[in-house]
Design a protein around this motif. Structure first.
Motif, short mmCIF file in Angstrom:
data_model
loop_
_atom_site.label_atom_id
_atom_site.label_comp_id
_atom_site.label_asym_id
_atom_site.label_seq_id
_atom_site.Cartn_x
_atom_site.Cartn_y
_atom_site.Cartn_z
N ARG A 68 0.82 -1.22 0.00
CA ARG A 68 0.00 0.00 0.00
C ARG A 68 0.85 1.27 0.00
N PRO A 69 1.79 1.42 0.94
CA PRO A 69 2.66 2.60 0.82
C PRO A 69 3.48 2.61 -0.47
N LEU A 70 3.84 1.41 -0.97
CA LEU A 70 4.58 1.37 -2.23
C LEU A 70 3.74 2.00 -3.34
N LEU A 71 2.47 1.59 -3.38
CA LEU A 71 1.56 2.14 -4.38
C LEU A 71 1.40 3.65 -4.19
N ALA A 72 1.33 4.06 -2.92
CA ALA A 72 1.19 5.49 -2.64
C ALA A 72 2.39 6.27 -3.16
N VAL A 73 3.59 5.72 -2.94
CA VAL A 73 4.80 6.39 -3.42
C VAL A 73 4.79 6.47 -4.94
N LEU A 74 4.44 5.36 -5.59
CA LEU A 74 4.41 5.35 -7.06
C LEU A 74 3.39 6.37 -7.58
N LEU A 75 2.25 6.44 -6.88
CA LEU A 75 1.22 7.40 -7.28
C LEU A 75 1.74 8.84 -7.16
N PHE A 76 2.44 9.10 -6.05
CA PHE A 76 3.04 10.43 -5.85
C PHE A 76 3.97 10.77 -7.00
N ILE A 77 4.85 9.81 -7.31
CA ILE A 77 5.85 10.06 -8.35
C ILE A 77 5.15 10.27 -9.69
N ALA A 78 4.14 9.46 -9.97
CA ALA A 78 3.41 9.61 -11.23
C ALA A 78 2.76 10.99 -11.32
N MET A 79 2.14 11.41 -10.22
CA MET A 79 1.47 12.72 -10.25
C MET A 79 2.48 13.85 -10.41
N MET A 80 3.65 13.69 -9.78
CA MET A 80 4.69 14.72 -9.93
C MET A 80 5.15 14.80 -11.38
N LEU A 81 5.32 13.64 -12.01
CA LEU A 81 5.79 13.64 -13.39
C LEU A 81 4.75 14.27 -14.31
N VAL A 82 3.48 13.96 -14.07
CA VAL A 82 2.42 14.56 -14.88
C VAL A 82 2.41 16.08 -14.69
N THR A 83 2.50 16.49 -13.43
CA THR A 83 2.46 17.93 -13.13
C THR A 83 3.65 18.66 -13.74
N ALA A 84 4.77 17.94 -13.85
CA ALA A 84 5.99 18.59 -14.33
C ALA A 84 5.88 18.98 -15.81
N ASN A 85 4.97 18.35 -16.53
CA ASN A 85 4.86 18.63 -17.96
C ASN A 85 3.91 19.79 -18.23
N PRO A 86 4.42 20.90 -18.73
CA PRO A 86 3.58 22.09 -18.93
C PRO A 86 2.37 21.81 -19.84
N PHE A 106 0.28 19.65 -19.50
CA PHE A 106 -0.87 19.23 -18.69
C PHE A 106 -1.33 20.30 -17.70
N TRP A 107 -0.83 21.54 -17.88
CA TRP A 107 -1.23 22.58 -16.93
C TRP A 107 -2.63 23.06 -17.23
N LYS A 108 -3.59 22.21 -16.86
CA LYS A 108 -5.00 22.53 -17.07
C LYS A 108 -5.70 22.44 -15.71
N ARG A 109 -6.96 22.82 -15.75
CA ARG A 109 -7.69 22.81 -14.49
C ARG A 109 -7.78 21.42 -13.85
N TRP A 110 -7.83 20.37 -14.70
CA TRP A 110 -8.01 19.03 -14.12
C TRP A 110 -6.85 18.61 -13.24
N LEU A 111 -5.71 19.30 -13.36
CA LEU A 111 -4.55 18.93 -12.53
C LEU A 111 -4.88 19.01 -11.04
N SER A 112 -5.57 20.10 -10.67
CA SER A 112 -5.88 20.24 -9.25
C SER A 112 -6.85 19.14 -8.79
N TRP A 113 -7.77 18.77 -9.70
CA TRP A 113 -8.67 17.66 -9.35
C TRP A 113 -7.89 16.37 -9.24
N MET A 114 -6.91 16.19 -10.14
CA MET A 114 -6.09 15.00 -10.08
C MET A 114 -5.39 14.91 -8.72
N TRP A 115 -4.85 16.07 -8.27
CA TRP A 115 -4.15 16.06 -6.99
C TRP A 115 -5.08 15.77 -5.84
#
Lengths: 254, 358
Positions: free
Chosen positions: B92-110, B112-121
């Protein structure tokens, strides 16, 4: 909001009554009284520090006046946000330094206020923007950033940006003073065209040629006061005040 | 470049060295000293870390080999990464860490800078919460005293950065407000939080704060620490943002005013996008600091990555291999912070295209 189309020609668009302003102890405007009729083109001239810019910046409340009254299209300019909003809705302004938003493209600069102030649908705002870009002959640069354009082009974009809000009055604060000489004409041409269409204009400028051909009235200011106000032919040909004569001889010398 | 000099293959490197390393007597001395230092340190380090290292096995095998004991990490990596989270549930924490990293990578790409990003977070953080806490969907409940390791570090730092940011923007704007009460409030807040060390904030959050709460009313310790980090960080970020705001020419404010934009629209659409762009480097510096400073929660008994490494080292069998443990923890911190700093450079380059030409 006042509908601009229905207003009769003789109506007063802007009136300043005994306007006074101080910066600390410095008396920047002294009892300035001026009336601008709808459709009138007023050029304000005078030496630097004479209060020209301060005066027109008081009209749309970029500066606060401390004495007297300013009425624009029937709305008195006060610290009340509603009145400021109403006045800025009707008054466009063009600055010496263009003040385009550097992080937005030309088109985005033009559509920003229509989208966020007038809540216009995006396609409509873009249509209007393209129409005005066409008028200032800059359509091909719509998707560039301001930093990629020349000064003259930037100033024309700035004029188009103001026009997109369909103002009934345009204020120009030394619009050609920051331009290289070869670019002044392209900006003045746009302003002349605007004047010929009957826009109410108040223009602070050192371009006396523009004043001669376009202005209905030239106002000469010095030391925060209106020294003389007349038609361009009278003011340039037959200045009444010594201070005016002196200024005119100085600018004609070079 | 074609090397056709008489000295052949070595010609270019030698010429380069002459030009850059031995061009003056002083530089020659420094170069020789540096070479000597490298000679003295690199080979032993390689020998210790790689050649003589033990990758699996027990402490005795490590001692026999005499090199680095990576076997300690092989043995204890789950304790280091996930702390004392129940062993069977550590997916479970492993999945949480992977999810964090995935969300960071998505957010890092300009892109994807749309409104849905905040919903994703918001959604992502909710999923992380469910994963970590459990108690629903057939997941066993894990009280947060048992959370630890990398997920805890990521939760504290990410939430610390993400939630302090909007607060910091408001504080920065407030400090420049024309309303004296708002300005005074923001100045007081910023100076107060900047005036105390994070350690004392965490102490207050964990020990003093509960004293002020009514009887029978408790707020979770982790939440208190998290709040402390958010409030503390926001004061620093606010000052960074204020620096950016001050660099925006007055003409930008006036143009926005003249167009009739209201205060908040002017700030959001015209001023802040430019101001934030200017302060990307110090802002990322602040984010890196916050990321690393979460390790201070050790003093109030939360088991972040560094603390769980310490726990792993408390095993008497492995105690002597602390260097290996701390090197691994440091490497994990480094991977994240290095990514952040490289990313800030990329962002600066990307956001400057078109803006500062001409």
């Amino acid at each position: 909001m006042t509908g601009t189309g229905a207003m009769p020609k003789d109506e007063i668009a802007i009136s300043l009554m005994d306007v006074n302003k101080w910066y600390g102890g410095y008396h920047a405007l002294r009892d300035v009284t001026l009336e601008v009729k709808r459709g009138e083109r007023v050029v304000v001239a005078g030496p630097s520090g004479s209060g020209k810019s301060t005066m027109i910046r008081c009209i749309n409340r970029l500066e606060e006046h401390q004495g007297g009254r300013i009425v624009v299209n029937g709305t008195e300019v006060t610290s009340d946000l509603k009145s400021i909003e109403a006045v800025r809705h009707d008054v466009g302004m063009v600055f010496q330094q263009f003040n385009l938003f550097p992080h937005l493209t030309v088109l985005e600069n033009l559509t920003l206020a229509p989208l966020w102030v007038k809540h216009m649908p995006k396609p409509e705002a873009a249509d209007i923007a393209m129409k005005y870009l066409d008028r200032v002959k800059i359509v091909e640069h719509a998707h560039k950033y301001p930093g990629q354009l020349s000064g003259g082009q930037q100033q024309r974009v700035a004029i188009a940006r103001s026009l997109c809000m369909k103002p009934s009055i345009m204020l120009f604060d030394e619009p050609t003073s920051a331009l290289d000489p070869e670019m002044i004409k392209e900006v003045l041409d746009v302003m002349v065209e605007l004047a010929e269409e009957g826009m109410t204009m108040v223009c602070v400028t050192h371009e006396m040629g523009f004043a001669r051909t376009v202005a209905d009235t030239v106002v000469f200011m010095a030391d925060g006061q209106i020294v003389e106000k007349n038609s361009p032919a009278e003011l340039f040909g037959n200045p009444k005040e010594e201070r005016t004569r002196q200024f005119l001889s100085q600018i004609i010398r070079h | 470049m074609a090397s056709t000099t008489r000295s052949g293959l070595l010609g270019e490197p030698i010429a380069w060295a002459k030009r850059n390393l031995f061009n003056t007597p002083a530089n020659s001395v420094f170069s020789l000293a540096a070479l000597w230092l490298l000679w003295k340190t690199i080979p032993p380090l390689v020998s210790w870390a790689l050649i003589k290292a033990t990758w699996t096995g027990d402490p005795a095998a490590c001692r026999a080999a005499g090199g680095a004991c990576w076997a300690f990490v092989t043995e204890k990596y789950r304790l280091i990464l996930f702390g004392i989270y129940p062993f069977e549930e550590q997916w479970r924490p492993l999945l949480a860490v992977l999810l964090f990293i995935a969300m960071m990578l998505v957010t890092a790409n300009p892109r994807f800078w749309k409104r849905w990003l905040s919903w994703m977070w918001l959604g992502g953080l909710a999923v992380v919460g469910v994963l970590m806490w459990g108690g629903v969907l057939g997941l066993a409940q894990v009280p947060n005293e048992r959370w630890g390791g990398l997920p805890l570090t990521l939760i504290l730092s990410t939430a610390g950065i993400v939630l302090s940011f909007p607060l910091a923007v408001l504080l920065a704007l407030g400090r420049r407000s024309k309303l004296p009460a708002v300005r005074a409030g923001c100045v007081a807040y910023i100076e107060l939080w900047r005036g105390v060390p994070l350690v004392s904030v965490l102490f207050m959050a964990s020990i003093m704060f509960p004293l002020f709460l009514p009887e029978g009313f408790t707020i979770d310790k982790l939440l208190r620490a998290q709040l402390g980090i958010i409030l503390f960080t926001s004061a620093y970020i606010a000052e960074t943002i204020r620096g950016g705001l001050q660099a925006i020419p007055r003409g930008q404010y006036e143009a926005a005013d003249a167009l009739g934009l209201s205060y908040w629209r002017k700030m959001r659409l015209v001023i802040l996008p430019q101001a934030l762009r200017l302060v990307i480097p110090p802002l990322v510096g602040q984010f890196i600091t916050t990321f690393k400073d979460t390790s201070l929660v050790i003093i109030i008994g939360l088991y972040d990555l560094l603390s769980s490494t310490k726990v792993a080292l408390s095993d008497p069998q492995w105690r002597s291999f602390y260097a290996e443990g701390y090197i691994v923890a440091a490497l994990i911190y480094f991977v994240f912070t290095f990514f952040m700093s490289r990313y800030s450079q990329y962002l600066e380059r990307r956001l400057n295209t078109g803006v500062r030409r001409g």
